[in-house]
Design a protein around this motif. Structure first.
Motif, PDB file in Angstrom:
ATOM      1  N   GLY A  25     -21.306 -21.227 -99.841  1.00  0.00           N
ATOM      2  CA  GLY A  25     -21.443 -19.841 -99.649  1.00  0.00           C
ATOM      3  C   GLY A  25     -21.745 -19.230 -98.512  1.00  0.00           C
ATOM      4  N   ASP A  26     -22.322 -17.748 -98.532  1.00  0.00           N
ATOM      5  CA  ASP A  26     -22.344 -17.093 -97.060  1.00  0.00           C
ATOM      6  C   ASP A  26     -23.989 -17.331 -96.899  1.00  0.00           C
ATOM      7  N   MET A  27     -24.102 -17.225 -95.471  1.00  0.00           N
ATOM      8  CA  MET A  27     -25.338 -17.443 -94.961  1.00  0.00           C
ATOM      9  C   MET A  27     -25.460 -15.949 -94.176  1.00  0.00           C
ATOM     10  N   ASP A  28     -26.616 -15.566 -94.170  1.00  0.00           N
ATOM     11  CA  ASP A  28     -26.967 -14.273 -93.282  1.00  0.00           C
ATOM     12  C   ASP A  28     -27.229 -14.477 -92.095  1.00  0.00           C
ATOM     13  N   MET A  29     -26.066 -14.580 -91.187  1.00  0.00           N
ATOM     14  CA  MET A  29     -26.066 -14.652 -90.028  1.00  0.00           C
ATOM     15  C   MET A  29     -24.801 -13.902 -89.272  1.00  0.00           C
ATOM     16  N   LEU A  30     -25.079 -13.191 -87.923  1.00  0.00           N
ATOM     17  CA  LEU A  30     -24.187 -12.608 -87.528  1.00  0.00           C
ATOM     18  C   LEU A  30     -24.145 -13.042 -86.019  1.00  0.00           C
ATOM     19  N   ILE A  31     -23.074 -13.266 -85.297  1.00  0.00           N
ATOM     20  CA  ILE A  31     -22.922 -13.444 -83.999  1.00  0.00           C
ATOM     21  C   ILE A  31     -21.954 -12.061 -83.446  1.00  0.00           C
ATOM     22  N   LYS A  32     -23.079 -11.094 -82.912  1.00  0.00           N
ATOM     23  CA  LYS A  32     -22.428  -9.973 -82.406  1.00  0.00           C
ATOM     24  C   LYS A  32     -21.532 -10.077 -81.295  1.00  0.00           C
ATOM     25  N   GLY A  41     -31.291 -10.479 -90.063  1.00  0.00           N
ATOM     26  CA  GLY A  41     -31.383  -9.454 -89.363  1.00  0.00           C
ATOM     27  C   GLY A  41     -32.355  -9.328 -88.143  1.00  0.00           C
ATOM     28  N   GLY A  42     -32.823 -10.523 -87.796  1.00  0.00           N
ATOM     29  CA  GLY A  42     -33.436 -10.795 -86.551  1.00  0.00           C
ATOM     30  C   GLY A  42     -32.772 -11.614 -85.612  1.00  0.00           C
ATOM     31  N   LYS A  43     -33.002 -11.175 -84.259  1.00  0.00           N
ATOM     32  CA  LYS A  43     -32.201 -11.870 -83.157  1.00  0.00           C
ATOM     33  C   LYS A  43     -33.021 -13.480 -82.997  1.00  0.00           C
ATOM     34  N   ILE A  44     -32.206 -14.359 -82.748  1.00  0.00           N
ATOM     35  CA  ILE A  44     -32.505 -15.823 -82.567  1.00  0.00           C
ATOM     36  C   ILE A  44     -32.885 -15.734 -81.038  1.00  0.00           C
ATOM     37  N   GLU A  78     -18.632 -10.776 -85.098  1.00  0.00           N
ATOM     38  CA  GLU A  78     -18.033  -9.435 -84.573  1.00  0.00           C
ATOM     39  C   GLU A  78     -16.875  -9.512 -83.882  1.00  0.00           C
ATOM     40  N   ASP A  79     -16.950 -10.346 -82.987  1.00  0.00           N
ATOM     41  CA  ASP A  79     -15.853 -10.486 -82.050  1.00  0.00           C
ATOM     42  C   ASP A  79     -15.515 -12.027 -81.596  1.00  0.00           C
ATOM     43  N   ALA A  80     -16.018 -12.284 -80.547  1.00  0.00           N
ATOM     44  CA  ALA A  80     -15.784 -13.740 -79.934  1.00  0.00           C
ATOM     45  C   ALA A  80     -17.298 -14.653 -80.366  1.00  0.00           C
ATOM     46  N   PRO A  81     -17.238 -15.552 -81.104  1.00  0.00           N
ATOM     47  CA  PRO A  81     -18.478 -16.487 -81.007  1.00  0.00           C
ATOM     48  C   PRO A  81     -19.478 -16.788 -79.830  1.00  0.00           C
ATOM     49  N   PHE A  82     -18.363 -17.078 -78.689  1.00  0.00           N
ATOM     50  CA  PHE A  82     -19.155 -17.559 -77.464  1.00  0.00           C
ATOM     51  C   PHE A  82     -18.877 -16.314 -76.351  1.00  0.00           C
ATOM     52  N   LEU A  83     -19.862 -16.577 -75.442  1.00  0.00           N
ATOM     53  CA  LEU A  83     -19.964 -15.678 -74.458  1.00  0.00           C
ATOM     54  C   LEU A  83     -20.104 -16.294 -73.001  1.00  0.00           C
ATOM     55  N   VAL A  84     -19.168 -15.983 -72.192  1.00  0.00           N
ATOM     56  CA  VAL A  84     -19.032 -16.821 -70.736  1.00  0.00           C
ATOM     57  C   VAL A  84     -20.254 -15.865 -69.817  1.00  0.00           C
TER      58      VAL A  84
END
Length: 177
Positions: A25-32, A41-44, A78-84
């Motif tokens: 199923g789906d998890m309420d997690m988002l990578i902005k 809804g809260g930042k890790i 939203e875009d890329a799951p990783f950030l350099v």
């Protein structure tokens, strides 16, 4: 939903590509798009928790999942799951290269285990690096601005302009007009 006890306890990447659990199923997690990981809804805020989740991230048919040997849950990106967030020049057997580090401590060497390209995101050209399992990492704005000081003339195929040469490979970032 994800049983953290099922995960390896070391720094090495777990063999996510070998795991074939059922979709749970789906998890309420988002990578902005700015690299923030949001859960319910809260930042890790714990970098170690974000890093742990990043190690079990899997992409399949354009969707992202957190995978353990027994569970597979879909998350949103939203875009890329990783950030350099960092870079440096290093010497390799193929010559000078650019080494990039993500916020989750993944290390990528341009021309050896990663490629670079520009793509559109919400009307803006953004630089990306290839990552494991077909995923991508966004090169952070400050890192990209620092890299512009290293641009040099390159030719890729029949196109020329300014770009980077890393590990003997050329990457065009600004095409001649």
């Amino acid at each position: 939903m994800i049983d953290l006890k099922e995960l390896p306890d070391n720094e090495a990447l777990p063999p996510v590509h070998q795991w074939q659990p059922d979709f749970c199923g789906d998890m309420d997690m988002l990578i902005k798009a700015n690299g923030d990981w949001i859960h319910e809804g809260g930042k890790i805020h714990r970098p170690a928790m974000v890093k742990m989740f990043s190690r079990i991230l899997w992409q399949e048919a354009g969707e992202h999942f957190l995978v353990t040997p027994v569970e597979k849950v879909r998350i949103q990106v939203e875009d890329a799951p990783f950030l350099v967030t960092q870079w440096r020049r290093i010497e390799t057997t193929a010559g000078w290269a650019y080494e990039f580090t993500t916020a989750t401590e993944d290390v990528l060497v341009l021309g050896e285990n990663t490629d670079l390209w520009l793509a559109d995101f919400q009307g803006e050209q953004r630089p990306y690096l290839s990552m494991r399992y077909g995923m991508k990492a966004l090169i952070g704005r400050s890192v990209f601005y620092q890299l512009t000081e290293c641009l040099e003339p390159v030719t890729v195929g029949e196109e020329s302009g300014l770009g980077l040469i890393s590990a003997g490979k050329s990457y065009l970032l600004m095409q001649d007009e």
